[in-house]
Design a protein around this motif. Structure first.
Motif, PDB file in Angstrom:
ATOM      1  N   PRO A 191       0.832  -1.205   0.000  1.00 46.36           N
ATOM      2  CA  PRO A 191       0.000   0.000   0.000  1.00 46.36           C
ATOM      3  C   PRO A 191       0.870   1.260   0.000  1.00 46.36           C
ATOM      4  O   PRO A 191       1.938   1.288   0.615  1.00 46.36           O
ATOM      5  CB  PRO A 191      -0.780  -0.114   1.322  1.00 46.36           C
ATOM      6  N   GLU A 192       0.413   2.267  -0.727  1.00 48.18           N
ATOM      7  CA  GLU A 192       1.172   3.513  -0.797  1.00 48.18           C
ATOM      8  C   GLU A 192       1.056   4.275   0.520  1.00 48.18           C
ATOM      9  O   GLU A 192      -0.021   4.363   1.098  1.00 48.18           O
ATOM     10  CB  GLU A 192       0.651   4.380  -1.946  1.00 48.18           C
ATOM     11  N   LYS A 193       2.163   4.826   0.972  1.00 46.28           N
ATOM     12  CA  LYS A 193       2.173   5.597   2.205  1.00 46.28           C
ATOM     13  C   LYS A 193       1.545   6.965   1.952  1.00 46.28           C
ATOM     14  O   LYS A 193       1.901   7.649   0.999  1.00 46.28           O
ATOM     15  CB  LYS A 193       3.611   5.765   2.706  1.00 46.28           C
ATOM     16  N   PRO A 194       0.593   7.394   2.816  1.00 47.68           N
ATOM     17  CA  PRO A 194      -0.047   8.702   2.611  1.00 47.68           C
ATOM     18  C   PRO A 194       0.981   9.833   2.644  1.00 47.68           C
ATOM     19  O   PRO A 194       1.906   9.828   3.457  1.00 47.68           O
ATOM     20  CB  PRO A 194      -1.018   8.805   3.794  1.00 47.68           C
ATOM     21  N   THR A 195       0.827  10.788   1.765  1.00 48.94           N
ATOM     22  CA  THR A 195       1.702  11.954   1.753  1.00 48.94           C
ATOM     23  C   THR A 195       1.232  12.948   2.813  1.00 48.94           C
ATOM     24  O   THR A 195       0.151  12.796   3.392  1.00 48.94           O
ATOM     25  CB  THR A 195       1.691  12.634   0.381  1.00 48.94           C
ATOM     26  N   ARG A 196       2.036  13.985   3.053  1.00 50.54           N
ATOM     27  CA  ARG A 196       1.644  15.032   4.010  1.00 50.54           C
ATOM     28  C   ARG A 196       0.383  15.728   3.535  1.00 50.54           C
ATOM     29  O   ARG A 196      -0.498  16.051   4.349  1.00 50.54           O
ATOM     30  CB  ARG A 196       2.790  16.038   4.157  1.00 50.54           C
ATOM     31  N   LEU A 197       0.262  15.934   2.218  1.00 52.26           N
ATOM     32  CA  LEU A 197      -0.940  16.576   1.681  1.00 52.26           C
ATOM     33  C   LEU A 197      -2.163  15.689   1.887  1.00 52.26           C
ATOM     34  O   LEU A 197      -3.256  16.191   2.177  1.00 52.26           O
ATOM     35  CB  LEU A 197      -0.748  16.887   0.195  1.00 52.26           C
ATOM     36  N   ASP A 198      -1.996  14.372   1.747  1.00 54.16           N
ATOM     37  CA  ASP A 198      -3.101  13.447   2.005  1.00 54.16           C
ATOM     38  C   ASP A 198      -3.589  13.592   3.451  1.00 54.16           C
ATOM     39  O   ASP A 198      -4.797  13.603   3.717  1.00 54.16           O
ATOM     40  CB  ASP A 198      -2.666  12.000   1.763  1.00 54.16           C
ATOM     41  N   GLU A 199      -2.649  13.680   4.385  1.00 50.09           N
ATOM     42  CA  GLU A 199      -3.008  13.830   5.802  1.00 50.09           C
ATOM     43  C   GLU A 199      -3.782  15.130   6.026  1.00 50.09           C
ATOM     44  O   GLU A 199      -4.784  15.153   6.763  1.00 50.09           O
ATOM     45  CB  GLU A 199      -1.748  13.826   6.657  1.00 50.09           C
ATOM     46  N   ILE A 200      -3.331  16.207   5.417  1.00 52.06           N
ATOM     47  CA  ILE A 200      -3.989  17.504   5.582  1.00 52.06           C
ATOM     48  C   ILE A 200      -5.399  17.479   5.005  1.00 52.06           C
ATOM     49  O   ILE A 200      -6.347  17.992   5.612  1.00 52.06           O
ATOM     50  CB  ILE A 200      -3.145  18.612   4.920  1.00 52.06           C
ATOM     51  N   LYS A 201      -5.564  16.870   3.830  1.00 52.63           N
ATOM     52  CA  LYS A 201      -6.901  16.776   3.225  1.00 52.63           C
ATOM     53  C   LYS A 201      -7.839  15.942   4.084  1.00 52.63           C
ATOM     54  O   LYS A 201      -9.033  16.245   4.189  1.00 52.63           O
ATOM     55  CB  LYS A 201      -6.792  16.198   1.811  1.00 52.63           C
ATOM     56  N   ASP A 202      -7.311  14.893   4.716  1.00 52.77           N
ATOM     57  CA  ASP A 202      -8.129  14.092   5.632  1.00 52.77           C
ATOM     58  C   ASP A 202      -8.579  14.938   6.823  1.00 52.77           C
ATOM     59  O   ASP A 202      -9.712  14.809   7.307  1.00 52.77           O
ATOM     60  CB  ASP A 202      -7.334  12.878   6.133  1.00 52.77           C
ATOM     61  N   GLN A 203      -7.695  15.810   7.312  1.00 56.63           N
ATOM     62  CA  GLN A 203      -8.050  16.687   8.425  1.00 56.63           C
ATOM     63  C   GLN A 203      -9.126  17.687   8.017  1.00 56.63           C
ATOM     64  O   GLN A 203     -10.024  17.996   8.809  1.00 56.63           O
ATOM     65  CB  GLN A 203      -6.799  17.419   8.926  1.00 56.63           C
TER      66      GLN A 203
END
Length: 288
Positions: free
Chosen positions: A102-114
């Motif tokens: 599985p691909e590791k979430p990027t920092r931008l992915d984490e921010i969008k989830d927030q």
């Protein structure tokens, strides 16, 4: 009833809804500005808007799907043990042939989830600023509030965000790593919010004499933002606030001792009597 434009998120006016011609097939309604932008690109929308969904209109305006992560791509994978081709669909669900890391979430992915967790409506026109957050925020910073509006101090549009340690405004011309409109929580001494007919205003006052004013696109946005940040701003447990208050106490103590030294010299010169010196000395020491 929808009260905001399905595409840009701004409040709808009576001119947008009076004729009922701005409605999409999935129930969303466009403001006249977004409708004009879309029809200038695709003339068919003028006569057939009711048969188009929001996703289709977004594709027309942006030239690509707003949900890139959910595009279906076809990738042929051949199994050596079977004389046929197995097609893998890359979507929110996948039929995997073999094991794939599985691909590791990027920092931008984490921010969008927030942002999603905050349940705040952000228009597609803020995509540039949202993407820039990965470069602005530290790795351990977590979003607690986000909204769109105008920074009245420089009259620029953008997004207003807050993390657990600071409030930041990022404008549409922001493309560097330097954050000019940055307000650490421990420096904010007061926050005010007010309502308008379709918008709201938020004001921040800092201990450095700065007054930052924001006009937010939604009528409830200022109140929601204020409620999200007030506990962090006034919290005595805030380590940055504790550090700042300690620095102030040290500066105050240094100023008191300097004044005591001056009083001592005045007494030595006979300008102050011992009684006057002791009286002034007590007043100064009471401040520590």
């Amino acid at each position: 009833m929808n009260t905001n434009c399905a595409l840009c998120g701004i409040p709808l006016t009576s001119m947008d809804t009076v004729l009922g011609e701005n409605k999409l097939s999935d129930g969303g309604i466009l403001c006249n500005k977004c409708l004009n932008k879309a029809t200038n690109i695709n003339k068919d929308l003028v006569y057939d808007l009711g048969n188009y969904s929001l996703v289709q209109v977004r594709d027309i305006v942006l030239g690509e799907s707003i949900e890139k992560e959910e595009e279906i791509t076809l990738e042929p994978v051949v199994e050596s043990s079977v004389s046929r081709t197995v097609v893998t669909f890359s979507h929110s669900f996948q039929v995997n042939v073999g094991k794939k890391e599985p691909e590791k979430p990027t920092r931008l992915d984490e921010i969008k989830d927030q942002i999603i967790a905050l349940n705040t409506q952000i228009s597609i026109f803020a995509n540039v600023e949202v993407n820039e957050l990965a470069n602005v925020l530290d790795r351990d910073e977590r979003l607690i509030a986000i909204t769109e509006g105008k920074y009245l101090n420089n009259n620029l549009d953008g997004i207003l965000i807050s993390t657990e340690r600071r409030v930041i405004f990022i404008d549409r011309n922001f493309f560097s790593n330097t954050v000019e409109n940055d307000f650490p929580h421990h420096k904010i001494v007061s926050v005010q919010h007010s309502y308008g007919l379709v918008s709201s205003e938020l004001k921040l006052y800092t201990n450095e004499g700065i007054k930052a004013e924001f006009k937010l696109n939604n009528r409830n946005a200022a109140k929601i933002f204020y409620e999200a940040i007030q506990n962090y701003i006034h919290s005595p447990q805030n380590p940055l606030r504790q550090q700042h208050q300690k620095s102030i106490r040290e500066e105050d103590a240094e100023a008191v001792f300097e004044k005591l030294e001056k009083l001592g010299k005045l007494r030595e010169k006979g300008i102050l009597t011992n009684e006057e010196f002791e009286m002034q000395k007590k007043k100064l020491l009471d401040k520590l």
